[in-house]
Design an enzyme around this catalytic site. Structure first.
Site, short mmCIF file in Angstrom:
data_model
loop_
_atom_site.label_atom_id
_atom_site.label_comp_id
_atom_site.label_asym_id
_atom_site.label_seq_id
_atom_site.Cartn_x
_atom_site.Cartn_y
_atom_site.Cartn_z
N ASN A 173 0.85 -1.19 0.00
CA ASN A 173 0.00 0.00 0.00
C ASN A 173 0.88 1.24 0.00
OD1 ASN A 173 -2.70 1.20 0.19
ND2 ASN A 173 -1.98 1.99 2.15
N GLU A 174 0.70 2.09 -1.00
CA GLU A 174 1.42 3.36 -1.07
C GLU A 174 2.92 3.15 -0.89
OE1 GLU A 174 -0.39 5.82 1.85
OE2 GLU A 174 -2.36 5.77 0.89
N TRP A 345 -4.55 16.13 8.78
CA TRP A 345 -3.15 16.27 8.37
C TRP A 345 -3.01 17.03 7.06
CZ3 TRP A 345 -1.57 13.05 4.08
CH2 TRP A 345 -2.60 12.24 3.60
#
Length: 690
Positions: A173-174, A345
Site C-alpha cells: 500500500n502506497e 493532516w
C-alpha cells in the site's frame, strides 16, 4: 470458510462470480466501479453491518471495489488468524461488492520488530526511526513479506484465489510514500552492486560519476558509497544513481509480490498499486513503474484555495496521463481516489468540498479515462490518523446519496463509453521522472525559485479549459498535431541532439523553457553551449544566465513580466517574438520562434507571468491546429472520448457558480434527455454526440 453472516432476508451470494472467471476480473465489472478504503475494526461489529446495509442501497454501486487490508492476520509470529477476514470477505461477496484484497505487507506484526529490527528505516545520518501505523518499514525485506503471502508460504493467495468477492490484488500500500530512500549497512553494501552495471555501460565509474571534478576517483566499485550528509556539496550524479537504486528497490519488492505466487495462483486477477502524488518524499520513477503495472490507483486530492479548480491540478494525476506514460497504449482500468474532505493532516492546504464538487471532480477523472472511483475512507473508526475523512456512507447522507445517485445514473450508460479513449489535445512532454526532483534535493539549482511542481501547475493551468486538457507524455511518444511543452527545470534528457532534431523536423509547434535540456540523463552538463540538446532545433545560443532575485520580475515589451529566470540569448536562425526591456538585457530576445520543417520551435528565456502564458498558449494553439472539443464559456472543462468507429462523448464540467453554455448536440447520458446547450452551475454533462 465460515458461512457469511446473514444481513437480512433475501440476501444471496454474488451470482456473477463465475462469469468473472472467464476473463480478467476487472474486465467483467459492469460499468463504473465505486467504493473506498474499508478498514473494519471487526467483521461482526455494528459499524460493519451498517456499511453492508448501506452498500446495498441503490445509491452505492454493487460492483464497487473495496480495499480490505490484512492487518492482524499474524497476531503472533507463525500463528495466523483469517477468521475476521473470512467473515468480511464473505459478507462483501454476499452484498455484491468486489474486493481489491491487500497483501498484508503494509505493516508488520508488532512482535517482528523485536526479532527483526532491521526492517526499521535508517536515515542518511544513521539514525534508526521507530514504528508508526504503516509504511514505516524498509521494503524489500524478504524475511518479512514471505511468511504471509510470499513464495515460501502462500497462505493469502491460496486462501482467497477463488473467492467470489476477489477482483484485484492490492499489492502492499502506497509504496515509497514515507520511506523511499534506503540507507543502513545492507543498503550500503547493495548500492555498489547496483551501480556497477550502470557505470560499466558508461565506461567506468570515473567517467560516469565525473570523479575528476569531485575528487572521488575509485579503484573498485565497492568504494562507491550511498550519499550521506557531508560538509560540502555532494556529487549530483551519485545522488541520482542512489535515487534510481531506491526506486528500483521498490519496483523489485512490488514485482516479487505481484509477479510471484499471486500471479501464479490466480492469473486472471491482476495486481494494483496506489501511486502517491509526485512530490517528495516519494521519488518513484513512474515510467519504469508503468512497465510493471496493469492497473493502478492514484491519489488525487483537491489543491486548496491556490488550486480551487480541479483543472489547475497536475494532469499527471488523471487516467489519460497514465495512458501517455504507458507509451500511448491503452491501459487497464485504474482507480483514482476521489477528492475527499480536508483531513486533520491536510487542513492547511486543502479546502472542504463545495456542493456537487465530489461528483464533478469524479467525472472529470472519468472524462480522462478511468473506470474505477474510490473514496479515501469508508467506515467509521474511533482510532485513526485522518479523523475527519469523508465516507461514502456518512452520518449526513444527503450529499453523498446525491453523489451515489449521479454515479449510478452515469454507470447505467457506462457501457456506451467503455473502450473509448481521449484523443487529441495539448501534450506536455515532461518526463515526470525521479531525476527531475534531484536538483531540488541537492540544492544545485541555478535559481532557488525553480520549484518543479509549481512550474508544472503554472504551465498546465491556462491550457485546461481553453482547448483540450493536457496529456503528459514521454520523449518516445510520437506527436501529431499537438503542442509540446517542456517546462522541466534542469531535467536530464536521455535523447541525443541529432535524434531530437531528426524527430522534430516535421513536428507541429513546440515550446521549450529555459534550462530544460541543458543536462543529460546522468545529470551532467551538455557541452557545446546552451540550450544543450535543443540548441540547433531552437535556433538560439545562450551566452549567459541572469537569474532574477526572489520575488522580482523583469519587464517584457509585450506587456508581460518575466520571473525567476532570464538569459542573454543570441539568435542563430530564430526570430524574436518578445524581448526584454530592462537592463542589462534591454532588447535581448525573451521569447523566440524558429521555423523547422513544417513546424516551429519556441523558446522561453524567462518564465512568463499568467498573462504571458495564456497569450503564448493562444499563439501555440492557433499555430498547431489544436481545436477545443466544443465552444464553451470560460470555466468549463471539456474532454472528448471517442471510439474507433467514430462514436464520441463530450464531457463538459462546469466549475462556475452559474450555469454555462456549451455548443454541443446529442443525448445527455446522466439525465437521458437531449442536451439543451447549458450545464448547470457546478454540474457535469456527458453528451453522446451525433
Amino acid at each position: 470458510m465460515p458461512v457469511p453472516t446473514p444481513l437480512s432476508e433475501g440476501t444471496t451470494p454474488d451470482t456473477a462470480a463465475q462469469e468473472l472467471r472467464t476473463n480478467r476480473l476487472w474486465e467483467a465489472l459492469p460499468g463504473l466501479s465505486y467504493g473506498g478504503d474499508y478498514i473494519p475494526n471487526s467483521g461482526r461489529n455494528r459499524s460493519a453491518r451498517k456499511i453492508y446495509r448501506s452498500c446495498r442501497k441503490p445509491e452505492c454501486r454493487p460492483s464497487a471495489l473495496a480495499s480490505s487490508p490484512g492487518l492482524g492476520l499474524e497476531p503472533v509470529e507463525g500463528s495466523y488468524d483469517f477468521t475476521w477476514l473470512d467473515e468480511v470477505m464473505d459478507n462483501l461477496a454476499a452484498t455484491g461488492i468486489k474486493v481489491a484484497l491487500a497483501t498484508a505487507t503494509a505493516a508488520p506484526p508488532a512482535g517482528w520488530l523485536r526479532k527483526h529490527p532491521e526492517i526499521l528505516p535508517v536515515t542518511a545520518e544513521g539514525s534508526t526511526l521507530g514504528p508508526a501505523r504503516a509504511h514505516y518499514l524498509v521494503v524489500g525485506m524478504v524475511l518479512f513479506c514471505r511468511p504471509v503471502c510470499g513464495e515460501d508460504d502462500p497462505r493469502l493467495g491460496e486462501r482467497y484465489k477463488d473467492h467470489p468477492a476477489l477482483a484485484l490484488w492490492h499489492v502492499d500500500n502506497e509504496l515509497g510514500c514515507h520511506v523511499s530512500e534506503f540507507y543502513g549497512p545492507r543498503r550500503h553494501r547493495r548500492f555498489p552492486s547496483m551501480a556497477e552495471p550502470t557505470l560499466r555501460h558508461d565506461r567506468g565509474p570515473q567517467r560516469g560519476l565525473g570523479t575528476a571534478f569531485w575528487s572521488q576517483r575509485y579503484s573498485c566499485f565497492e568504494e562507491i558509497l550511498t550519499p550521506r550528509p557531508a560538509p560540502t556539496t555532494l556529487n549530483p550524479t551519485q545522488q541520482l544513481d542512489f535515487q534510481r537504486f531506491s526506486s528500483w528497490g521498490l519496483i523489485d519488492f512490488y514485482s516479487m509480490l505481484a509477479r510471484g505466487h499471486f500471479a501464479r495462483s490466480h492469473p486472471r486477477c491482476p495486481p494494483r498499486q496506489i501511486w502517491w502524488p509526485q512530490a517528495p518524499p516519494c521519488l518513484w520513477d513512474y515510467f519504469d513503474w508503468a512497465k510493471k503495472l496493469e492497473c493502478h490507483r492514484q491519489w488525487s486530492l483537491p489543491g486548496g484555495r491556490r488550486y480551487r479548480c480541479v483543472t489547475s491540478e497536475l494532469a499527471f494525476r488523471r487516467r489519460s496521463d497514465s495512458e501517455a506514460i504507458a507509451g500511448g497504449k491503452p491501459w487497464s482500468p485504474d482507480g483514482a481516489l476521489s477528492p475527499c474532505r480536508p483531513c486533520n493532516w491536510l487542513a492547511s492546504q486543502h479546502d472542504s468540498r463545495t456542493p456537487g464538487e465530489m461528483a464533478r471532480n469524479s467525472l472529470v477523472h472519468v472524462g480522462r479515462g478511468i473506470w474505477m472511483l474510490s473514496c479515501f475512507s469508508s467506515g467509521d473508526r474511533a482510532s485513526r490518523v485522518r479523523r475527519n475523512s469523508t465516507r461514502p456512507w456518512c452520518r449526513t447522507p444527503e450529499p453523498t446519496r446525491e453523489y451515489g445517485v449521479k454515479l449510478l445514473s452515469w454507470a447505467q450508460a457506462q457501457s456506451l463509453v467503455r473502450g473509448s479513449r481521449r484523443r487529441g489535445g495539448i501534450t506536455h512532454r515532461n518526463r515526470l521522472r525521479l531525476r527531475t526532483l534531484v536538483g531540488k534535493r541537492t540544492g544545485l539549482h541555478p535559481a532557488p525559485m525553480w520549484k518543479y511542481l509549481e512550474l508544472l501547475r503554472a504551465f498546465h493551468a491556462p491550457c485546461s479549459c481553453p482547448a483540450s486538457p493536457p496529456i503528459w507524455s514521454i520523449p518516445a511518444l510520437t506527436l501529431t498535431a499537438m503542442t509540446w511543452w517542456s517546462s522541466r527545470p534542469c531535467t536530464p534528457s536521455p535523447m541525443p541532439r541529432p535524434a531530437i532534431l531528426r524527430q522534430r523536423q516535421n513536428a507541429e509547434p513546440q515550446c521549450s523553457s529555459a534550462t530544460s535540456v541543458d543536462i543529460d540523463e546522468n545529470d551532467a552538463v551538455r557541452l557545446g553551449g546552451y540550450p544543450g540538446a535543443f540548441r540547433d532545433l531552437l535556433g538560439v545560443n545562450v551566452e549567459e544566465f541572469h537569474p532574477l532575485p526572489e520575488n522580482s520580475t523583469v519587464s517584457l515589451d509585450a506587456g508581460w513580466s518575466g520571473r525567476i529566470w532570464s538569459e542573454h540569448v543570441h539568435l542563430t536562425g530564430a526570430e524574436a517574438k518578445v524581448s526584454f526591456t530592462e537592463a542589462p538585457l534591454t532588447g535581448v530576445p525573451a521569447v523566440t520562434r524558429h521555423a523547422v520543417g513544417t513546424g516551429a520551435a519556441w523558446y522561453l528565456a524567462t518564465f512568463p507571468d499568467a498573462t504571458g502564458l495564456e497569450s503564448l498558449l493562444d499563439s501555440l494553439i492557433a499555430e498547431s491546429g489544436v481545436r477545443a472539443p466544443a465552444m464553451a464559456a470560460a470555466g468549463v472543462e471539456l474532454s472528448r472520448r471517442s471510439h474507433a468507429d467514430g462514436r464520441s462523448y463530450l464531457f463538459a464540467i462546469n466549475h462556475n457558480v452559474t450555469e454555462a453554455a456549451v455548443s454541443a448536440q446529442g443525448t445527455e447520458l446522466i439525465s437521458g434527455t437531449p442536451f439543451n446547450g447549458t450545464v448547470p452551475a457546478g454540474a457535469v454533462a456527458v453528451i453522446a454526440e451525433g
